[in-house]
Design a protein around this motif. Sequence first.
Motif: not given
Length: 563
Positions: A331-344
């Motif tokens: 994953t990259d930061p954009a994927d992480l934020i989109q899939k798991e949200g800003a808290d992740a």
Amino acid sequence: MSDTVQQIKDKLSIVDVVSQYVKLERSGAAMRARCPFHNERTPSFFVSAERGTYHCFGCDKGGDILSFVEEIEGLDFKGALKVLAEKAGVPLVYERQEKKDDRDRLFELLEAATIFYTGKLDEKATKYLKERGLKQETMKEFRLGQAGAEWSELSDYLKGKKFSDAEIIEAGVAKRGDRGGLIDKFRNRIIFPIADSAGRVVGFSGRIFGADAHPDAPKYLNSPETPLFHKSRILYGFDRSKVAMRKLNCAVLVEGQMDLLASHQAGWANTVAVSGTAFTPEHAKLIRRITDNLVIALDADAAGIKAAGRAARAALQGGLHVKVAQLPAGTDPADLIQKEGADAWKKAIRESKDIITFLLDVLESGAKSKDVFRRNVEIAVLPFLADVQSPIAREQYTREIAERLHVSEAAVAEALGKTPATPQEKSEEKTIRAGESKVKQAYALLLWQRSLPKPEIDTGAYEKDLAEAAGKVAATVLERMDERERERLRFSAEGLYGRGQNVLDEASSLLRVILQERLSRELAEAAVALKKAEGEGDQGEIDILMQSTQLLTKKIADLHKKG
């Protein structure tokens, strides 16, 4: 323009501006700090509020409020003026007759290109960006645009704005085709404008997009090196991240534009990104002028981990304290934020590990045996440890490595000693010390007093008295001194005499000592000459030298009485 500069200087204190970048502390009448322009342990960077100037005795950089912002933000004069005008709330007005230089024309061209691209962002591109998690406000704030399929659409538009072919090519937005016409650099791409520290567009990055895009075209394309765009010294988003970086005392580094936009949107406005190049020592210097702390959050694949390692070394060599945010595999930061949200994303940053700890964890988890782990640490981790600038941090990491390998700290230190480290600058504070000439001290006091709006001594009379006390030869040497050395002396005198000192008494005392030392030297020389004349039986010379020694002895005695 000169009125604008003066208004800025009237409204902004150099101390207030400099203190936004470095921590200043009182040192006599001046303020001092560790220099933001080179690595040093002992503060040798001084700021004079009274004179509105700064000077580093280590790297010899100095100037006024404008040159400081130019240097620390990596800007030209007009860029620094723009930054300071915004801080001061002074409207930036150029005089009509002021001729625009080539750089001004390129800035105007790139601004026109940005307006052109933003106006071309269509529904399909907007839909794609929204599907990637971006909001409309984010697209607008970062001025995202679009380049269509036409070969010279932008070039034709810019020509209509009276820009020449040469300017369009020099700005990096087009190239000359085989038939002599211009071909746009960016076609079938979503456009991300890249700005300098003052917020002026200096280049673009374009992501492939559209049905007409060539299948073999690179996913991302960046502006070439131009007079305005130097990718090794530009960080995407830096102009919008500076305030948050300073407030949070930390910067977050990501790999691409989408990662940065997603991070800013998730509340991490201290995020910056590299643009088409590896993270360089120049990038590290740029960040270190605002904060000493960097969290690296690159893609969690093999290439991303290697890139994180290279970035970490450059950052460590630049004096930064480096942590690494560990993202889920693939994953990259954009994927992480989109899939798991800003808290992740927030959790990943807050749980980031010091670079040495991160490397030890990665190597230990992948090692087949303790011996393999030990060898890998020696090969892969110790070079990072050698780059750590802080002796305290290096000792802490040495202890951690020793504990993880179950060896002594001495063994780790010995292995580290065999690992080559990047050479670092050495500097010393070059202030007036007791061993320096009293004449130079007096001249420093004169230079400092001359630079003040209201000097405490009669500088004209003091200059005359100094020339008389020191002698014509010494006075001539002093007047030939270059401006850098003079500025060094001004700061030295300000440090010695500028706070709680009776300057008039100090000035008089210096002149008295200088004159006494000169008379004493002349008396010693006369005594030697007299002895020689007596040996040769030259009565006429003896009489002259006897009168001279008596006169000198009387003058010295009179000085002692006055003292």
